[in-house]
Design a protein around this motif. Structure first.
Motif, PDB file in Angstrom:
ATOM      1  N   ALA A  79    -145.677 -37.522  42.806  1.00 14.28           N
ATOM      2  CA  ALA A  79    -146.245 -36.248  43.242  1.00 14.28           C
ATOM      3  C   ALA A  79    -145.081 -35.326  43.557  1.00 14.28           C
ATOM      4  O   ALA A  79    -144.004 -35.777  43.972  1.00 14.28           O
ATOM      5  CB  ALA A  79    -147.119 -36.435  44.477  1.00 14.28           C
ATOM      6  N   ILE A  80    -145.283 -34.054  43.366  1.00 12.75           N
ATOM      7  CA  ILE A  80    -144.224 -33.083  43.627  1.00 12.75           C
ATOM      8  C   ILE A  80    -144.404 -32.523  45.032  1.00 12.75           C
ATOM      9  O   ILE A  80    -145.449 -31.966  45.364  1.00 12.75           O
ATOM     10  CB  ILE A  80    -144.242 -31.964  42.571  1.00 12.75           C
ATOM     11  CG1 ILE A  80    -143.927 -32.573  41.201  1.00 12.75           C
ATOM     12  CG2 ILE A  80    -143.243 -30.866  42.942  1.00 12.75           C
ATOM     13  CD1 ILE A  80    -144.079 -31.616  40.048  1.00 12.75           C
ATOM     14  N   GLU A  81    -143.379 -32.707  45.843  1.00 15.62           N
ATOM     15  CA  GLU A  81    -143.393 -32.154  47.202  1.00 15.62           C
ATOM     16  C   GLU A  81    -142.896 -30.712  47.206  1.00 15.62           C
ATOM     17  O   GLU A  81    -143.459 -29.851  47.872  1.00 15.62           O
ATOM     18  CB  GLU A  81    -142.517 -32.994  48.133  1.00 15.62           C
ATOM     19  CG  GLU A  81    -142.454 -32.440  49.535  1.00 15.62           C
ATOM     20  CD  GLU A  81    -141.602 -33.264  50.484  1.00 15.62           C
ATOM     21  OE1 GLU A  81    -141.609 -32.944  51.684  1.00 15.62           O
ATOM     22  OE2 GLU A  81    -140.931 -34.217  50.058  1.00 15.62           O
ATOM     23  N   SER A  82    -141.820 -30.462  46.487  1.00 11.13           N
ATOM     24  CA  SER A  82    -141.228 -29.127  46.414  1.00 11.13           C
ATOM     25  C   SER A  82    -141.047 -28.775  44.946  1.00 11.13           C
ATOM     26  O   SER A  82    -140.315 -29.458  44.226  1.00 11.13           O
ATOM     27  CB  SER A  82    -139.881 -29.128  47.147  1.00 11.13           C
ATOM     28  OG  SER A  82    -139.248 -27.879  47.051  1.00 11.13           O
ATOM     29  N   GLU A  83    -141.731 -27.731  44.513  1.00  5.40           N
ATOM     30  CA  GLU A  83    -141.726 -27.331  43.098  1.00  5.40           C
ATOM     31  C   GLU A  83    -140.298 -27.053  42.605  1.00  5.40           C
ATOM     32  O   GLU A  83    -139.428 -26.669  43.392  1.00  5.40           O
ATOM     33  CB  GLU A  83    -142.581 -26.078  42.905  1.00  5.40           C
ATOM     34  CG  GLU A  83    -144.064 -26.340  42.998  1.00  5.40           C
ATOM     35  CD  GLU A  83    -144.605 -27.110  41.806  1.00  5.40           C
ATOM     36  OE1 GLU A  83    -144.072 -26.986  40.684  1.00  5.40           O
ATOM     37  OE2 GLU A  83    -145.586 -27.851  42.001  1.00  5.40           O
ATOM     38  N   PRO A  84    -140.072 -27.214  41.309  1.00  4.86           N
ATOM     39  CA  PRO A  84    -138.734 -26.958  40.760  1.00  4.86           C
ATOM     40  C   PRO A  84    -138.260 -25.530  41.016  1.00  4.86           C
ATOM     41  O   PRO A  84    -139.021 -24.571  40.867  1.00  4.86           O
ATOM     42  CB  PRO A  84    -138.920 -27.192  39.259  1.00  4.86           C
ATOM     43  CG  PRO A  84    -140.083 -28.117  39.153  1.00  4.86           C
ATOM     44  CD  PRO A  84    -140.996 -27.726  40.278  1.00  4.86           C
ATOM     45  N   GLU A  85    -137.016 -25.449  41.431  1.00  4.94           N
ATOM     46  CA  GLU A  85    -136.300 -24.176  41.528  1.00  4.94           C
ATOM     47  C   GLU A  85    -135.317 -24.184  40.366  1.00  4.94           C
ATOM     48  O   GLU A  85    -134.631 -25.181  40.156  1.00  4.94           O
ATOM     49  CB  GLU A  85    -135.524 -24.080  42.835  1.00  4.94           C
ATOM     50  CG  GLU A  85    -136.383 -24.169  44.076  1.00  4.94           C
ATOM     51  CD  GLU A  85    -135.513 -24.242  45.321  1.00  4.94           C
ATOM     52  OE1 GLU A  85    -135.079 -23.171  45.796  1.00  4.94           O
ATOM     53  OE2 GLU A  85    -135.248 -25.363  45.781  1.00  4.94           O
ATOM     54  N   VAL A  86    -135.240 -23.093  39.627  1.00  4.43           N
ATOM     55  CA  VAL A  86    -134.459 -23.087  38.392  1.00  4.43           C
ATOM     56  C   VAL A  86    -133.547 -21.872  38.328  1.00  4.43           C
ATOM     57  O   VAL A  86    -133.967 -20.755  38.637  1.00  4.43           O
ATOM     58  CB  VAL A  86    -135.392 -23.093  37.159  1.00  4.43           C
ATOM     59  CG1 VAL A  86    -134.577 -23.090  35.868  1.00  4.43           C
ATOM     60  CG2 VAL A  86    -136.343 -24.287  37.193  1.00  4.43           C
ATOM     61  N   LEU A  87    -132.323 -22.116  37.893  1.00  4.56           N
ATOM     62  CA  LEU A  87    -131.375 -21.060  37.556  1.00  4.56           C
ATOM     63  C   LEU A  87    -131.024 -21.220  36.081  1.00  4.56           C
ATOM     64  O   LEU A  87    -130.719 -22.334  35.642  1.00  4.56           O
ATOM     65  CB  LEU A  87    -130.098 -21.173  38.383  1.00  4.56           C
ATOM     66  CG  LEU A  87    -130.238 -21.053  39.894  1.00  4.56           C
ATOM     67  CD1 LEU A  87    -128.911 -21.390  40.560  1.00  4.56           C
ATOM     68  CD2 LEU A  87    -130.692 -19.657  40.271  1.00  4.56           C
ATOM     69  N   VAL A  88    -131.065 -20.130  35.321  1.00  2.38           N
ATOM     70  CA  VAL A  88    -130.708 -20.171  33.905  1.00  2.38           C
ATOM     71  C   VAL A  88    -129.542 -19.227  33.679  1.00  2.38           C
ATOM     72  O   VAL A  88    -129.545 -18.089  34.162  1.00  2.38           O
ATOM     73  CB  VAL A  88    -131.909 -19.763  33.021  1.00  2.38           C
ATOM     74  CG1 VAL A  88    -131.483 -19.661  31.559  1.00  2.38           C
ATOM     75  CG2 VAL A  88    -133.054 -20.754  33.172  1.00  2.38           C
ATOM     76  N   SER A  89    -128.558 -19.725  32.932  1.00  4.05           N
ATOM     77  CA  SER A  89    -127.428 -18.900  32.516  1.00  4.05           C
ATOM     78  C   SER A  89    -127.127 -19.240  31.060  1.00  4.05           C
ATOM     79  O   SER A  89    -126.580 -20.308  30.764  1.00  4.05           O
ATOM     80  CB  SER A  89    -126.204 -19.179  33.399  1.00  4.05           C
ATOM     81  OG  SER A  89    -125.118 -18.377  32.977  1.00  4.05           O
ATOM     82  N   GLY A  90    -127.535 -18.365  30.190  1.00  4.80           N
ATOM     83  CA  GLY A  90    -127.324 -18.609  28.763  1.00  4.80           C
ATOM     84  C   GLY A  90    -128.057 -19.850  28.301  1.00  4.80           C
ATOM     85  O   GLY A  90    -129.277 -19.957  28.458  1.00  4.80           O
TER      86      GLY A  90
END
Length: 151
Positions: A79-90
């Motif tokens: 189960a997911i407790e804390s949703e994904p946080e995402v950084l994208v660079s290129g």
């Protein structure tokens, strides 16, 4: 959908690929995770759940270390407790989430874990986003706390 949303969705799908339903025949690692890994790419994969604390440099070595154990479990639920946080660079992305794992062995003993998972994803001209770096930290938690995420 933004690239951040795409990577977040992939990370969510990836963790649920580790689920194991009691009575369902074993699955092939490549069939389940082929969309998340380039099996020929250089990788750095580390999960504290490995009792030998190895860093894996190939996806196959990682699969050989973890997949048989997961397939031998009576069940595995996430189960997911804390949703994904995402950084994208290129063509690189970094994502982080916290998930809960409830793992039941063939003997019926259940382990409850909170896992902090950070992944690095690469996008190439040959394929879309795939994992090239994994760092997972695990810690046991009380059964009641874990099970509250499955209500």
């Amino acid at each position: 959908m933004t690239q951040e949303q795409t990577v977040a969705a992939l990370q969510r799908e990836w963790i649920f690929g580790w689920d194991r339903v009691e009575g369902v025949p074993p699955r092939d690692f490549h069939d389940v995770f082929g969309r998340f890994y380039d099996m020929d790419a250089d990788v750095i994969l580390f999960d504290e759940a490995d009792p030998r604390r190895r860093t894996f440099r190939t996806v196959q070595d990682y699969a050989d270390a973890f997949w048989p154990g997961f397939q031998a479990l009576r069940s595995a639920a996430h189960a997911i407790e804390s949703e994904p946080e995402v950084l994208v660079s290129g063509d690189l992305a970094a994502s982080r989430m916290i998930f809960i794992a409830v793992l039941t062995g063939t003997d019926g003993e259940t382990t409850h874990l909170r896992c902090h998972n950070s992944l690095v994803w690469r996008r190439t001209s040959d394929r879309d986003w795939h994992i090239v770096r994994d760092q997972t930290a695990v810690a046991p938690i009380p059964a009641g706390e874990a099970m509250s995420f499955f209500a």
